[in-house]
Motif scaffolding. Structure first.
Motif, PDB file in Angstrom:
ATOM      1  N   ARG A   1      50.874  50.068  99.248  1.00 41.47           N
ATOM      2  CA  ARG A   1      50.277  51.571  98.602  1.00 41.47           C
ATOM      3  C   ARG A   1      48.903  51.462  98.678  1.00 41.47           C
ATOM      4  N   ARG A   2      48.174  50.535  98.677  1.00 35.83           N
ATOM      5  CA  ARG A   2      46.673  50.283  98.823  1.00 35.83           C
ATOM      6  C   ARG A   2      46.383  50.298 100.268  1.00 35.83           C
ATOM      7  N   HIS A   3      46.815  49.904 101.468  1.00 35.46           N
ATOM      8  CA  HIS A   3      46.386  49.941 102.755  1.00 35.46           C
ATOM      9  C   HIS A   3      46.921  51.057 103.414  1.00 35.46           C
ATOM     10  N   ARG A   4      48.131  51.495 103.059  1.00 39.35           N
ATOM     11  CA  ARG A   4      48.703  52.975 103.610  1.00 39.35           C
ATOM     12  C   ARG A   4      49.520  53.711 102.509  1.00 39.35           C
ATOM     13  N   PRO A   5      48.777  54.369 101.948  1.00 41.00           N
ATOM     14  CA  PRO A   5      49.228  55.093 100.601  1.00 41.00           C
ATOM     15  C   PRO A   5      50.370  56.302 101.212  1.00 41.00           C
ATOM     16  N   GLY A   6      51.307  56.426 100.808  1.00 36.52           N
ATOM     17  CA  GLY A   6      52.479  57.532 101.389  1.00 36.52           C
ATOM     18  C   GLY A   6      53.013  57.265 102.830  1.00 36.52           C
ATOM     19  N   GLY A   7      52.996  55.803 103.314  1.00 40.08           N
ATOM     20  CA  GLY A   7      53.519  55.513 104.508  1.00 40.08           C
ATOM     21  C   GLY A   7      54.707  54.626 104.148  1.00 40.08           C
ATOM     22  N   ARG A   8      55.459  54.283 105.258  1.00 44.43           N
ATOM     23  CA  ARG A   8      56.827  53.370 105.100  1.00 44.43           C
ATOM     24  C   ARG A   8      56.479  52.341 104.591  1.00 44.43           C
ATOM     25  N   PRO A   9      57.292  51.852 103.739  1.00 50.43           N
ATOM     26  CA  PRO A   9      56.986  50.202 103.080  1.00 50.43           C
ATOM     27  C   PRO A   9      57.751  49.127 103.981  1.00 50.43           C
TER      28      PRO A   9
ATOM     29  N   ALA B   1      53.760  64.391  98.840  1.00 48.49           N
ATOM     30  CA  ALA B   1      53.404  63.128  99.320  1.00 48.49           C
ATOM     31  C   ALA B   1      53.652  61.893  98.222  1.00 48.49           C
ATOM     32  N   MET B   2      53.410  62.398  96.988  1.00 42.99           N
ATOM     33  CA  MET B   2      53.628  61.366  96.087  1.00 42.99           C
ATOM     34  C   MET B   2      54.853  61.342  95.779  1.00 42.99           C
ATOM     35  N   ARG B   3      55.737  62.285  95.807  1.00 40.70           N
ATOM     36  CA  ARG B   3      57.148  62.131  95.436  1.00 40.70           C
ATOM     37  C   ARG B   3      58.085  61.428  96.509  1.00 40.70           C
ATOM     38  N   LEU B   4      57.536  61.501  98.004  1.00 41.04           N
ATOM     39  CA  LEU B   4      58.089  60.918  99.019  1.00 41.04           C
ATOM     40  C   LEU B   4      57.683  59.506  98.903  1.00 41.04           C
ATOM     41  N   GLU B   5      56.426  59.152  98.527  1.00 42.87           N
ATOM     42  CA  GLU B   5      56.349  57.598  98.122  1.00 42.87           C
ATOM     43  C   GLU B   5      56.797  56.972  97.081  1.00 42.87           C
ATOM     44  N   THR B   6      57.173  57.580  95.985  1.00 47.02           N
ATOM     45  CA  THR B   6      57.721  57.074  94.801  1.00 47.02           C
ATOM     46  C   THR B   6      59.303  56.991  95.335  1.00 47.02           C
ATOM     47  N   SER B   7      59.733  58.058  96.010  1.00 46.95           N
ATOM     48  CA  SER B   7      61.360  57.976  96.313  1.00 46.95           C
ATOM     49  C   SER B   7      61.469  56.388  97.316  1.00 46.95           C
ATOM     50  N   GLY B   8      60.444  56.426  97.959  1.00 44.57           N
ATOM     51  CA  GLY B   8      60.707  55.359  98.885  1.00 44.57           C
ATOM     52  C   GLY B   8      60.595  53.938  98.213  1.00 44.57           C
TER      53      GLY B   8
ATOM     54  N   VAL C   1      53.282  39.729 104.321  1.00 43.01           N
ATOM     55  CA  VAL C   1      52.136  39.896 104.020  1.00 43.01           C
ATOM     56  C   VAL C   1      51.159  40.609 105.189  1.00 43.01           C
ATOM     57  N   ALA C   2      51.406  40.120 106.516  1.00 43.83           N
ATOM     58  CA  ALA C   2      50.941  40.614 107.674  1.00 43.83           C
ATOM     59  C   ALA C   2      51.333  42.177 107.803  1.00 43.83           C
ATOM     60  N   LEU C   3      52.480  42.528 107.503  1.00 44.49           N
ATOM     61  CA  LEU C   3      52.865  43.802 107.899  1.00 44.49           C
ATOM     62  C   LEU C   3      52.324  44.719 106.887  1.00 44.49           C
ATOM     63  N   THR C   4      51.812  44.363 105.642  1.00 50.35           N
ATOM     64  CA  THR C   4      51.162  45.354 104.721  1.00 50.35           C
ATOM     65  C   THR C   4      49.986  46.138 105.312  1.00 50.35           C
TER      66      THR C   4
END
Length: 425
Positions: free
Chosen positions: A110-118, A2-9, A328-331
Motif C-alpha cells: 500500500r505504501r509503494h503502490r497505493p491502489g495497485g494489485r497486492p 480507488a480506495m474502495r477497489l484497494e480495500t476490496s483487494g 518482499v521483493a515484489l512489494t
C-alpha cells in the motif's frame, strides 16, 4: 472508487489467507491425512522435549539434533507458557506469525503502490500453503516474519532493521543476510550493521550468563554429511539410476543424509560453492553504485537463495525463507527479479510432493524420487542464476539512468527566484 477497489483487494487477500490456512490446519491436525509421514512429530516430540530441558535453565547439550542459535530456545519455550496443549499453543504462535508477515507485506504494498494489485501478498497467501503441512510443524515462520520486517525496515529505519536482523540471526543465522542490500559506505548502512552486531552481542551475553550450554550447537555441525534433499545429493541419485550405489542414506544429526567417503568430496564442493556465492555478493557490492528500495529487496532475496542452494542441507521449510524474501521483493514496483519469485512459487508444490508425499521414493532413490528432487533443486539453481544475472545487470543500467537525469538537470537554465532544495540521498 480507488480506495474502495484497494480495500476490496485487501479483503480478498485476507479471505484467501483464511481459506488456505484453514486447509493447512486441517492437514496438520490430521482431519485430512497426508500419507507416509507424520510431520507433527517434530513439534509433539522433539520441540516439546527440548522445551522441557530448556525450562530447567540449560540447553540440550547432549543432543546433536539441537543445531540452533540460543534465541531459538525461546521459541521452543513459548508454547509452554500459553494455555492449552504444547502442540495447540505452537500452532497458535505460528498462525500469528504468518498473519503478521502478511500484514507487513500488505502495508508495504500500500505504501509503494497505493491502489495497485497486492502481488506480494498473493504470493504469500497462495505459495506458502503449497509447501504443505511442514509449514506449521517447524518454527521457520517465526524467523521468516522477523526477516521480512527487517528487510522492509532497512531503507527507512536502518537501526530497527539491524536489531531485527540481529534477533533473526540469533534465531536461525540466515536473516543476517538481508543486510547484504544495505548500501556500502553509507551512514545508514553502518547504523544497521552496528545495531545488528550490538543486538547479537547483547542477546548472546544475556543467555551466556543466565543459562548453560547456549553455544553447544556450534559443535554439532562439523561432521554433517549431505542431506538427501540438497543439491549436493543429486549426483548420488543419478549414480543410483546408472547402477552405482555411492554413499549410504541414514539418519544423521536429525535428518536423512548421505554418508561415506565419496560424500565428503561433495560436502567440500558445496562449501566451496558457498564461498563463491559470498564472493559474488561481495564483488557486486563493490561494483554497484545506485541503491534503491528495489536494490535492497533484490539483494536480500539473492543472498538467501544463494545461501540455500549451496547449503549441504535443504529442508522443506527452507522454502518459507525464500518465499518470504521473494514476497518482499515484489512489494517494490521496480524490482528486477520478479521472475525469480514465480520460479520459487513453482518450487513450493514440488517440495510438498517430495516431502512428505513421496519421501519414501527419495530414500529408495527411485526414478520418481529422483525426478521430483531433481526438478525442485534444479529449479532453485535456475532461480539463483537468474537472480544473480539480474542483480548484476541492474547496476550499469540504473547508473546510466541516474547519470542521464543528472545531466538533464544540469543543462536546465537556473531559476533566480527558486529556493535551493535539499539533495535526497
Amino acid at each position: 472508487m480507488a480506495m474502495r477497489l484497494e480495500t476490496s483487494g485487501i479483503v480478498r487477500v485476507w479471505a484467501g489467507w483464511t481459506v488456505g490456512r484453514a486447509v493447512l490446519l486441517i492437514l496438520v491436525l490430521g482431519a485430512l491425512k497426508v500419507p507416509h509421514v507424520d510431520v507433527t512429530s517434530d513439534v509433539k516430540v522433539i520441540y516439546q522435549g527440548w522445551a522441557e530441558v530448556l525450562r530447567t535453565g540449560t540447553y540440550p547439550m547432549d543432543d546433536v539434533t539441537w543445531q540452533y542459535p540460543p534465541l531459538a530456545g525461546l521459541v521452543m519455550l513459548l508454547p509452554l507458557w500459553l494455555p492449552g496443549s504444547y502442540f495447540t499453543a505452537f500452532l497458535t504462535l505460528l498462525v500469528l506469525c504468518d498473519a503478521a508477515a502478511l500484514h507487513l507485506l500488505v502495508r508495504a504494498e500500500r505504501r509503494h503502490r497505493p491502489g495497485g494489485r497486492p502481488t506480494a501478498a498473493w504470493l504469500w497467501v497462495v505459495a506458502v500453503p503449497l509447501v504443505g503441512p511442514t509449514v506449521y510443524c517447524r518454527f521457520d515462520l517465526v524467523v521468516t516474519a522477523v526477516a521480512i520486517a527487517a528487510t522492509l525496515a532497512l531503507v527507512a529505519r536502518p537501526r530497527l532493521a539491524g536489531v531485527l536482523a540481529g534477533l533473526g540471526a540469533i534465531l536461525k543465522v540466515w536473516p543476517v543476510l538481508v543486510l547484504i542490500g544495505a548500501a556500502p559506505r553509507d551512514r545508514a548502512a553502518r547504523r544497521s550493521w552496528l545495531a545488528c552486531a550490538a543486538t547479537c552481542a547483547a542477546v548472546c551475553f544475556a543467555v551466556a550468563v543466565t543459562t548453560h550450554g547456549a553455544f553447544s550447537f556450534l559443535g554439532f555441525q562439523g561432521s554433517r554429511g549431505v542431506e538427501i534433499e540438497s543439491l549436493g545429493a543429486l549426483p548420488f541419485y543419478f549414480a543410483s539410476l546408472a547402477g552405482l550405489h555411492w554413499g549410504r542414506a541414514q539418519m544423521h544429526y536429525g535428518s536423512l543424509e548421505f554418508l561415506g567417503r565419496d560424500v565428503r568430496v561433495i560436502g567440500y564442493a558445496m562449501i566451496g560453492l558457498t564461498v563463491l556465492a559470498f564472493g559474488f555478493l561481495l564483488l557486486w557490492r563493490l561494483r554497484h553504485r545506485v541503491w534503491t528500495a528495489a536494490t535492497t529487496a533484490d539483494a536480500a532475496l539473492t543472498a538467501v537463495l544463494l545461501f540455500t542452494v549451496t547449503s549441504r542441507v535443504i529442508s522443506p521449510q527452507y522454502l518459507i525463507w525464500l518465499l518470504g524474501a521473494a514476497a518482499v521483493a515484489l512489494t517494490v514496483p521496480d524490482t528486477r527479479i520478479r521472475p525469480v519469485a514465480w520460479m520459487l512459487a513453482v518450487a513450493a508444490p514440488l517440495t510438498f510432493l517430495e516431502f512428505p508425499l513421496w519421501f519414501g521414493e527419495l530414500v529408495k532413490r527411485s526414478v520418481l524420487g529422483t525426478s521430483l528432487i531433481s526438478a525442485r533443486d534444479l529449479l532453485l539453481v535456475a532461480a539463483a542464476l537468474v537472480a544473480c544475472v539480474r542483480l548484476w545487470r541492474a547496476g550499469p543500467e540504473d547508473a546510466a539512468v541516474v547519470a542521464t537525469a543528472r545531466t538533464a538537470t544540469a543543462q536546465q537554465p537556473p531559476v533566480p527566484t527558486a529556493r535551493p532544495t535539499a539533495t535526497v540521498r
